[in-house]
Design an enzyme around this catalytic site. Structure first.
Site, mmCIF file in Angstrom:
data_model
loop_
_atom_site.group_PDB
_atom_site.id
_atom_site.type_symbol
_atom_site.label_atom_id
_atom_site.label_comp_id
_atom_site.label_asym_id
_atom_site.label_seq_id
_atom_site.Cartn_x
_atom_site.Cartn_y
_atom_site.Cartn_z
ATOM 1 N N LYS A 21 -9.900 -15.377 3.606
ATOM 2 C CA LYS A 21 -11.257 -15.634 3.124
ATOM 3 C C LYS A 21 -11.403 -16.951 2.366
ATOM 4 O O LYS A 21 -12.304 -17.723 2.628
ATOM 5 C CB LYS A 21 -11.716 -14.472 2.249
ATOM 6 C CG LYS A 21 -11.910 -13.189 3.031
ATOM 7 C CD LYS A 21 -12.382 -12.066 2.146
ATOM 8 C CE LYS A 21 -12.468 -10.777 2.936
ATOM 9 N NZ LYS A 21 -11.631 -9.741 2.429
ATOM 10 N N THR A 27 -2.584 -14.433 5.690
ATOM 11 C CA THR A 27 -1.222 -14.076 5.318
ATOM 12 C C THR A 27 -1.022 -12.576 5.438
ATOM 13 O O THR A 27 -1.973 -11.806 5.364
ATOM 14 C CB THR A 27 -0.889 -14.500 3.865
ATOM 15 O OG1 THR A 27 -1.790 -13.845 2.966
ATOM 16 C CG2 THR A 27 -0.965 -15.999 3.689
ATOM 17 N N ASN A 29 1.218 -9.311 3.772
ATOM 18 C CA ASN A 29 1.743 -8.971 2.457
ATOM 19 C C ASN A 29 2.648 -7.753 2.533
ATOM 20 O O ASN A 29 2.404 -6.847 3.334
ATOM 21 C CB ASN A 29 0.585 -8.666 1.494
ATOM 22 C CG ASN A 29 -0.298 -9.871 1.277
ATOM 23 O OD1 ASN A 29 -0.069 -10.666 0.405
ATOM 24 N ND2 ASN A 29 -1.320 -10.011 2.120
ATOM 25 N N GLU A 79 4.115 -13.510 0.487
ATOM 26 C CA GLU A 79 3.048 -13.677 1.467
ATOM 27 C C GLU A 79 3.540 -14.536 2.620
ATOM 28 O O GLU A 79 4.045 -15.630 2.406
ATOM 29 C CB GLU A 79 1.837 -14.337 0.820
ATOM 30 C CG GLU A 79 1.236 -13.509 -0.309
ATOM 31 C CD GLU A 79 0.104 -14.240 -0.986
ATOM 32 O OE1 GLU A 79 -1.035 -14.119 -0.491
ATOM 33 O OE2 GLU A 79 0.377 -14.942 -1.974
ATOM 34 N N ILE A 82 2.008 -16.398 9.448
ATOM 35 C CA ILE A 82 2.599 -16.537 10.772
ATOM 36 C C ILE A 82 1.818 -17.629 11.507
ATOM 37 O O ILE A 82 0.587 -17.579 11.575
ATOM 38 C CB ILE A 82 2.550 -15.206 11.543
ATOM 39 C CG1 ILE A 82 3.304 -14.122 10.747
ATOM 40 C CG2 ILE A 82 3.152 -15.377 12.943
ATOM 41 C CD1 ILE A 82 3.147 -12.723 11.306
ATOM 42 N N HIS A 84 0.601 -18.545 14.222
ATOM 43 C CA HIS A 84 0.134 -18.053 15.516
ATOM 44 C C HIS A 84 -1.171 -17.300 15.271
ATOM 45 O O HIS A 84 -1.262 -16.536 14.312
ATOM 46 C CB HIS A 84 1.169 -17.102 16.123
ATOM 47 C CG HIS A 84 0.734 -16.476 17.406
ATOM 48 N ND1 HIS A 84 0.794 -17.142 18.612
ATOM 49 C CD2 HIS A 84 0.209 -15.256 17.669
ATOM 50 C CE1 HIS A 84 0.351 -16.345 19.564
ATOM 51 N NE2 HIS A 84 -0.024 -15.193 19.025
ATOM 52 N N LYS A 107 4.456 -24.130 -7.599
ATOM 53 C CA LYS A 107 3.746 -24.984 -8.543
ATOM 54 C C LYS A 107 2.249 -24.692 -8.449
ATOM 55 O O LYS A 107 1.789 -24.072 -7.495
ATOM 56 C CB LYS A 107 4.016 -26.457 -8.274
ATOM 57 C CG LYS A 107 3.602 -26.941 -6.889
ATOM 58 C CD LYS A 107 4.009 -28.392 -6.661
ATOM 59 C CE LYS A 107 3.744 -28.817 -5.229
ATOM 60 N NZ LYS A 107 4.238 -30.154 -4.957
ATOM 61 N N PHE A 109 -1.894 -26.098 -8.597
ATOM 62 C CA PHE A 109 -2.667 -27.206 -8.047
ATOM 63 C C PHE A 109 -3.941 -27.381 -8.846
ATOM 64 O O PHE A 109 -4.458 -26.435 -9.440
ATOM 65 C CB PHE A 109 -2.983 -26.942 -6.569
ATOM 66 C CG PHE A 109 -1.752 -26.937 -5.719
ATOM 67 C CD1 PHE A 109 -1.270 -28.107 -5.165
ATOM 68 C CD2 PHE A 109 -1.047 -25.769 -5.519
ATOM 69 C CE1 PHE A 109 -0.115 -28.113 -4.414
ATOM 70 C CE2 PHE A 109 0.114 -25.756 -4.763
ATOM 71 C CZ PHE A 109 0.586 -26.941 -4.210
#
Length: 154
Positions: A21, A27, A29, A79, A82, A84, A107, A109
């Site tokens: 979203k 990802t 989980n 997480e 993939i 694809h 880290k 951001f």
């Protein structure tokens, strides 16, 4: 840090929904209990490797292990993105992963855009690394093609 490659296979659970979203980078989980069972000597950071959902094809992946400092998570997460496109979610399916290499330590951001840019760079780095012959051979590892209910400890 633990000697890589690291082989792991567990059920996919619903996450916080930020990957698809907010980031546009879906990802998978693992549950909180599964995350707690990861070896403590695999440090927080970004990794690359191979992933397979159920008995499907093996695909390149990038993996984040840690607390997602940008989001200030209080619980550690694992997480997997993939590399694809998938048409549907696969909650409840078994995700098999082989962590092969380390990209950088966790880290924070300054902005969502900077985070997305870094993830895109990680994806490109994973693609480059996984095309190397020494990494390609793990795509065919027997770990990804075990009979249901069987596990292997590498």
């Amino acid at each position: 840090m633990r000697h890589l490659p690291y082989f792991y296979c567990r059920e996919v659970v619903k996450g916080l929904g930020r990957g698809s979203k907010e980031l546009g980078i879906p990802t998978t989980n693992f549950s909180e209990q599964v995350v707690k069972s990861f070896p403590s000597d695999i440090s927080a950071g970004i990794y690359y490797g191979w992933a397979c959902v159920g008995n499907g094809d093996v695909h390149k992946m990038v993996l984040s292990i840690g607390w997602d400092p940008f989001y200030k998570n209080i619980k550690k997460s694992v997480e997997t993105h993939i590399i694809h496109p998938f048409k549907d979610d696969f909650y409840g399916e078994v995700l098999s992963i082989v962590i092969i290499g380390y990209i950088w330590s966790e880290k924070s951001f300054s902005s969502l855009e900077a985070l997305i840019s870094a993830i895109q760079e990680d994806i490109e780095e994973a693609k480059r690394q996984l095309d190397l012959p020494e990494h390609l051979k793990l795509k065919e590892d027997k770990f990804f093609h075990l009979p249901e209910g069987k596990t292997v400890n590498h």
